[in-house]
Enzyme design. Sequence first.
Site, PDB file in Angstrom:
ATOM      1  N   SER A 171       0.842  -1.192   0.000  1.00  0.00           N
ATOM      2  CA  SER A 171       0.000   0.000   0.000  1.00  0.00           C
ATOM      3  C   SER A 171       0.883   1.250   0.000  1.00  0.00           C
ATOM      4  O   SER A 171       1.834   1.305  -0.793  1.00  0.00           O
ATOM      5  CB  SER A 171      -0.918  -0.044   1.223  1.00  0.00           C
ATOM      6  OG  SER A 171      -1.974   0.874   1.094  1.00  0.00           O
ATOM      7  N   ASP A 194      -8.413  -5.693  -5.646  1.00  0.00           N
ATOM      8  CA  ASP A 194      -8.037  -4.567  -4.787  1.00  0.00           C
ATOM      9  C   ASP A 194      -8.416  -3.244  -5.448  1.00  0.00           C
ATOM     10  O   ASP A 194      -7.929  -2.939  -6.539  1.00  0.00           O
ATOM     11  CB  ASP A 194      -6.523  -4.610  -4.562  1.00  0.00           C
ATOM     12  CG  ASP A 194      -6.026  -3.451  -3.713  1.00  0.00           C
ATOM     13  OD1 ASP A 194      -6.865  -2.775  -3.077  1.00  0.00           O
ATOM     14  OD2 ASP A 194      -4.804  -3.225  -3.690  1.00  0.00           O
ATOM     15  N   HIS A 253      -5.959  -6.540  -1.251  1.00  0.00           N
ATOM     16  CA  HIS A 253      -4.899  -5.564  -1.025  1.00  0.00           C
ATOM     17  C   HIS A 253      -3.658  -6.283  -0.471  1.00  0.00           C
ATOM     18  O   HIS A 253      -3.709  -6.867   0.602  1.00  0.00           O
ATOM     19  CB  HIS A 253      -5.424  -4.515  -0.028  1.00  0.00           C
ATOM     20  CG  HIS A 253      -4.693  -3.207  -0.059  1.00  0.00           C
ATOM     21  ND1 HIS A 253      -4.380  -2.530  -1.214  1.00  0.00           N
ATOM     22  CD2 HIS A 253      -4.252  -2.403   0.957  1.00  0.00           C
ATOM     23  CE1 HIS A 253      -3.780  -1.381  -0.915  1.00  0.00           C
ATOM     24  NE2 HIS A 253      -3.676  -1.280   0.393  1.00  0.00           N
TER      25      HIS A 253
END
Lengths: 467, 467
Positions: free
Chosen positions: B144, B402, B427
């Site tokens: 991320s 995601d 994710h």
Amino acid sequence: MTINCVLSDVPYKEQYFDQTIDHFNFVSYGQKTFKQRYLLQDKWFDAVNKGPIFFYTGNEGSITSFWNNTGFVFDIAPQFGALVVFAEHRFYGKSMPFGADSFKGNNIGLLTIEQALADYAVLINKIKKTYKATKSPVITFGGSYGGMLSAYMRFKYPNLVDGAIAASAPIYLMSKVIDPSQFFVRVTSDFKQSNPICSANIRKAFTTMKSMASSGPAGLKTLSEKFRLCSQLNETSYDHMVGWIRNAFVSLAMFDYPYPTNFMSEIPAFPVDKSCGFMVNTTDIVAGLAQISALFYNGTNGKLPCFDIWEEYVECADPSGCGVGPNSLAWDIQACSEVPMLFSTDGQQDMFPPKPYTPQMRVDYCKTKWGIVPRDQWAGLNLWGKDILSSSNIVFSNGGKDPWAFAGVLHNLSANLTSVIIPDGGHHLDLRGHNVNDPPDVFKARELEKYNIRLWINTAFLRNKNN
Amino acid sequence: MTINCVLSDVPYKEQYFDQTIDHFNFVSYGQKTFKQRYLLQDKWFDAVNKGPIFFYTGNEGSITSFWNNTGFVFDIAPQFGALVVFAEHRFYGKSMPFGADSFKGNNIGLLTIEQALADYAVLINKIKKTYKATKSPVITFGGSYGGMLSAYMRFKYPNLVDGAIAASAPIYLMSKVIDPSQFFVRVTSDFKQSNPICSANIRKAFTTMKSMASSGPAGLKTLSEKFRLCSQLNETSYDHMVGWIRNAFVSLAMFDYPYPTNFMSEIPAFPVDKSCGFMVNTTDIVAGLAQISALFYNGTNGKLPCFDIWEEYVECADPSGCGVGPNSLAWDIQACSEVPMLFSTDGQQDMFPPKPYTPQMRVDYCKTKWGIVPRDQWAGLNLWGKDILSSSNIVFSNGGKDPWAFAGVLHNLSANLTSVIIPDGGHHLDLRGHNVNDPPDVFKARELEKYNIRLWINTAFLRNKNN
């Protein structure tokens, strides 16, 4: 390092850009900007064919002086259809983030290499937008500290910069691979190569001077007269005079060009040979030293009736000299923060009186003078020290006669990290304009630089096409 | 973006490092440091054979939560003989530069991506020295925003970092090539792919709710009861509740993993399918929405007697959510300064009630809340936006499920800028530890990552040998 100027006849537009004061903090100075100066010449720019942008990364001086000493860029710009931009480094020339208060209090904290690089990144982006040149490849140019900046732009902003000419850039100052005592050894070599008796006599002359100065007021008076000083020497000012003399040697070695140039004063062609002329055919070697000093501080014009050693030389954190005036303050700050130049002399390896300069001496000076403690490890990490192999598209040029070459890239590191040596070259001779007295080596170096620039531009176009 | 934690059973040493407070200014904070936390596991480290350093670039949360959710690094560390370091991002967890005053006044100016990257560079150097591991290759890992940081470390510090795994890193947020409205479109797709009736009914449910809320106190009372809210809704809090619901959808889509995980609360395996189960086989679709919200905020445990929407959801500069608590303040500042996330919903492309979020709305919010005006152009220039081709040795992984993948690198850019898609992945699923319920694609992605890590390590050794 200190560079001054000679007028060239290439005209420019002087422009000012509202530059962010602090790129690395969104709060302290908020949206505040300052007027950053840059010089521009667009008459050669081939917008239709996406001509490149030749971007000179200004260093520690007024940008006009670099414009006037970087003829190479103008010599080749027409062939490339290039837009030429010379950007002034913050805190130098007219690019003062806080005007007359720029060197006061916390304001000096905004003078860093990182901020200067960020300025250039933002300015390149602005120029691309203004000229609708978003597809134009960008090549950076720079010499000396400006050569370091040119390389750093390619290191840190390869999204913006397609290739870099880094002339006489002592980038290994940022690593531990170099021995800083080599700087004055190299200055010495230049004089030794001219004539071994020359460097030997210079060393002897310093010893003789020392005896004279130690002998009392009479000796100091004689020295003052021999050197035509405006004020009589005393024990304290004697040390300053030695620094003043040593500083002349640095500049004469750096700017040992094959034709006359105009820096602080008129310097003749081959100033090292000229200087050695004063040392080898004389019975008064101290008078020879005085003639060498006069050659630098008074120039071939010889207009000064006497020399003011306090006016003409300021001791600072850089033993190679910071110059004088406001620009010297800025360079002193940079030498105190990110650019370590721990150049000592010992009178053994080199021809100068012993003058140590230890890391602790630097820390003490910088703390007292500016409230700064150097963080050398940081610059080494952030600007890659010796670990530069992952970069590409840089030509590092170095002059065989340039004392700074000891900290330069002297070998090819990869197919696109190229080194070129100009054996008969002084400090970034290749960046100067073509001259009939140029040695053949500098011609070859410039051809190699042009070849690489062409290659980088073509690669950039190919990439744009596939993107 | 907000990540929370599940406990893993890999132990660590919790250590603190005296980190420079301001890397980019030698004056403002002088030599001041703060205690930066990092977690360390050296039991697999093969010092003799110069084992690599696996360096996790911590992101917007307590570093322990990333330690506990990044099993991949521990799964492979023994094979590589790696030293494992997880570094905490400044202003998160226990790494507070100004302790309890960290979010006060000008202090927040020290929270930037540049400072965080510099922290990591300095820390890597320190670890190398401590472990006499100067020849150890360094591989960064992150997911991320941490995946962005992992890539940025390779962009900006390739002198220190030999390769990077950037999992679910939406690096194109820093460019203009993406359409930010796509974020919530992708959240919608996840529910649509589970069952088209699901997303359609969710959209309908929001419309029904809106009618109920507009109908007056009775409607609001019914909604409050259906959603088991601790406080009765009014017209203002209704909008907040919609944000609170939308926020649940974001997390359920991101963490749509094939096995139960523990973030804020217990989330079951395949939470999107589970959520859709509430929407397709019901006559009361509003109650379905309430069940989905409860699934996220209460988890499978269902311990909360009622929901406090103000406690559980805080509106901020990031429409995908900032989480709650001090970490949410830090992320809000980052969303206000360098990470633009202009995610709107319109109820047409996506299934959510229309909620615009314009650049001006962001500026207004950030100015009022933090005294910050975003400088998006800067982050795009400094962190390369879409122009990343000159980098190398990065694997960008993205999950097909995601929502962040819309801003990720979805194609191979060169032989050593590799993209890998995990069609059934949420994710950064690949960063999680091996699980029997993993889809085959994530196995393949991890193999590709391992292959590249091996390659980068070998290249680093070859380079060291020739250096």
